[in-house]
Design an enzyme around this catalytic site. Structure first.
Site, PDB file in Angstrom:
ATOM      1  CD  GLU A  94      12.187  14.422 -36.880  1.00  0.00           C
ATOM      2  OE1 GLU A  94      10.994  14.559 -36.548  1.00  0.00           O
ATOM      3  OE2 GLU A  94      12.908  15.378 -37.197  1.00  0.00           O
ATOM      4  CG  ASN A 131       7.492  15.582 -36.639  1.00  0.00           C
ATOM      5  OD1 ASN A 131       7.734  15.807 -35.450  1.00  0.00           O
ATOM      6  ND2 ASN A 131       8.448  15.339 -37.519  1.00  0.00           N
ATOM      7  CG  HIS A 169      10.430  16.078 -33.269  1.00  0.00           C
ATOM      8  ND1 HIS A 169      10.791  16.683 -34.457  1.00  0.00           N
ATOM      9  CD2 HIS A 169      10.576  17.050 -32.325  1.00  0.00           C
ATOM     10  CE1 HIS A 169      11.122  17.933 -34.228  1.00  0.00           C
ATOM     11  NE2 HIS A 169      10.999  18.190 -32.937  1.00  0.00           N
ATOM     12  CG  ASP A 188      17.850  17.409 -29.130  1.00  0.00           C
ATOM     13  OD1 ASP A 188      18.119  18.412 -28.439  1.00  0.00           O
ATOM     14  OD2 ASP A 188      16.723  17.180 -29.564  1.00  0.00           O
TER      15      ASP A 188
HETATM   16  C1  F6R Z   1      14.988  20.404 -28.614  1.00  0.00           C
HETATM   17  C2  F6R Z   1      14.185  19.240 -28.953  1.00  0.00           C
HETATM   18  C3  F6R Z   1      12.988  19.326 -29.831  1.00  0.00           C
HETATM   19  C4  F6R Z   1      12.113  20.549 -29.579  1.00  0.00           C
HETATM   20  C5  F6R Z   1      10.950  20.583 -30.562  1.00  0.00           C
HETATM   21  C6  F6R Z   1      10.081  21.812 -30.364  1.00  0.00           C
HETATM   22  O1  F6R Z   1      16.048  20.051 -27.773  1.00  0.00           O
HETATM   23  O2  F6R Z   1      14.528  18.186 -28.529  1.00  0.00           O
HETATM   24  O3  F6R Z   1      12.216  18.155 -29.679  1.00  0.00           O
HETATM   25  O4  F6R Z   1      11.639  20.500 -28.263  1.00  0.00           O
HETATM   26  O5  F6R Z   1      11.443  20.588 -31.875  1.00  0.00           O
HETATM   27  O6  F6R Z   1      10.800  22.952 -30.686  1.00  0.00           O
HETATM   28  P1  F6R Z   1      10.259  24.413 -30.309  1.00  0.00           P
HETATM   29  O7  F6R Z   1      10.241  24.459 -28.829  1.00  0.00           O
HETATM   30  O8  F6R Z   1      11.281  25.359 -30.885  1.00  0.00           O
HETATM   31  O9  F6R Z   1       8.902  24.514 -30.898  1.00  0.00           O
END
Ligand code: F6R
Length: 241
Positions: free
Chosen positions: A136, A129, A131, A67
């Site tokens: 989401e 959550n 994702h 992303d």
């Molecule tokens: C990042 C991504 C997100 C993160 C998720 C967890 O490229 O796709 O899904 O993996 O938000 O973020 P952290 O690792 O910072 O807890």
């Protein structure tokens, strides 16, 4: 779905980093799906060490990140900058072989991935959550790469990268869809923080409500490994008693 538990973040990162290193040694032109955020930092650290010490090369690897923010006000906080800082500048990857989705042509990303032969190995983190990527809750299982709106929970969680100023966190991003992620041949998901308890417990219970917990889509994938830290595994075990 396999669950592996490690003593701490460092041990987890070393194990997953070594698994990815093995994949690259076996197939030097591996197509690697990558995540940003805190979760993969130790994993990327191990890969950088392997390259520095001459045991691994990324010369032929091609990467596709999950992303990218849209209209990120701080250049240093784009996911491209994050990857440059935490992995690409520390390994011998050709930057022309590193790809990010773009809001100009989101669907084109799925075509690019398909043209490369599909993702061999996908690294994922997970949101509190549930994702994965920026898919989401509410995202359908058949979604492809598209522009998405971040939920307030994700904006709150990511404010730490923007000096804790929520108003600076972008509200939109472009992300691989759930179907795009499911197209990867092998998937490793990192859950190394107790804030991820609810969605990971859902996976352990086999709850398949994808609209509520997007990561539940992975329950239908043939090769997924969840990399957990002991603190999270213990917290889940206590809740499940
Ligand atoms: C990042 C991504 C997100 C993160 C998720 C967890 O490229 O796709 O899904 O993996 O938000 O973020 P952290 O690792 O910072 O807890």
């Amino acid at each position: 779905m396999r669950f592996l538990t490690f003593e701490n973040k460092a041990a987890l990162g070393e194990a997953l980093g070594e698994r990815i290193a093995e994949e690259i040694r076996e197939k030097p032109n591996l197509i690697l799906g990558l995540a940003t955020g805190s979760s993969p930092l130790e994993t990327y650290g191990h890969l950088a060490k392997e390259v520095k010490e001459g045991r691994l090369s990324f010369q032929k690897v091609r990467s596709f990140n999950l992303d990218e923010y849209i209209d990120c006000p701080i250049e240093q906080e784009t996911y491209r900058a994050f990857m440059n800082d935490n992995l690409f500048s520390k390994v011998d990857i050709d930057l022309n072989n590193t790809h990010f989705p773009s809001s100009n042509n989101p669907e084109g990303y799925d075509e690019e991935i398909a043209a490369a032969g599909g993702i061999d190995f996908q690294v994922l983190g997970i949101g509190r959550n549930g994702h994965i990527g920026f898919n989401e809750p509410g995202t359908p299982a058949d979604s492809k790469t598209s522009v998405i709106h971040l939920t307030q929970s994700t904006i709150d969680a990511n404010a730490r990268f923007f000096g804790n100023d929520k108003s600076l966190v972008p509200t939109k991003a472009v992300s691989m869809g759930l179907a795009t992620i499911m197209g990867a041949k092998k998937i490793a998901l990192i859950a190394n923080d107790t804030s991820k308890l609810v969605p990971i417990m859902g996976l352990m219970k086999g709850e398949k409500d994808v609209l509520k917990n997007p990561s539940a889509v992975l329950l239908d994938h043939p090769d997924v490994t969840i990399y957990l830290t002991k603190d999270l595994a213990d917290a889940i075990a206590a809740k499940m008693k």
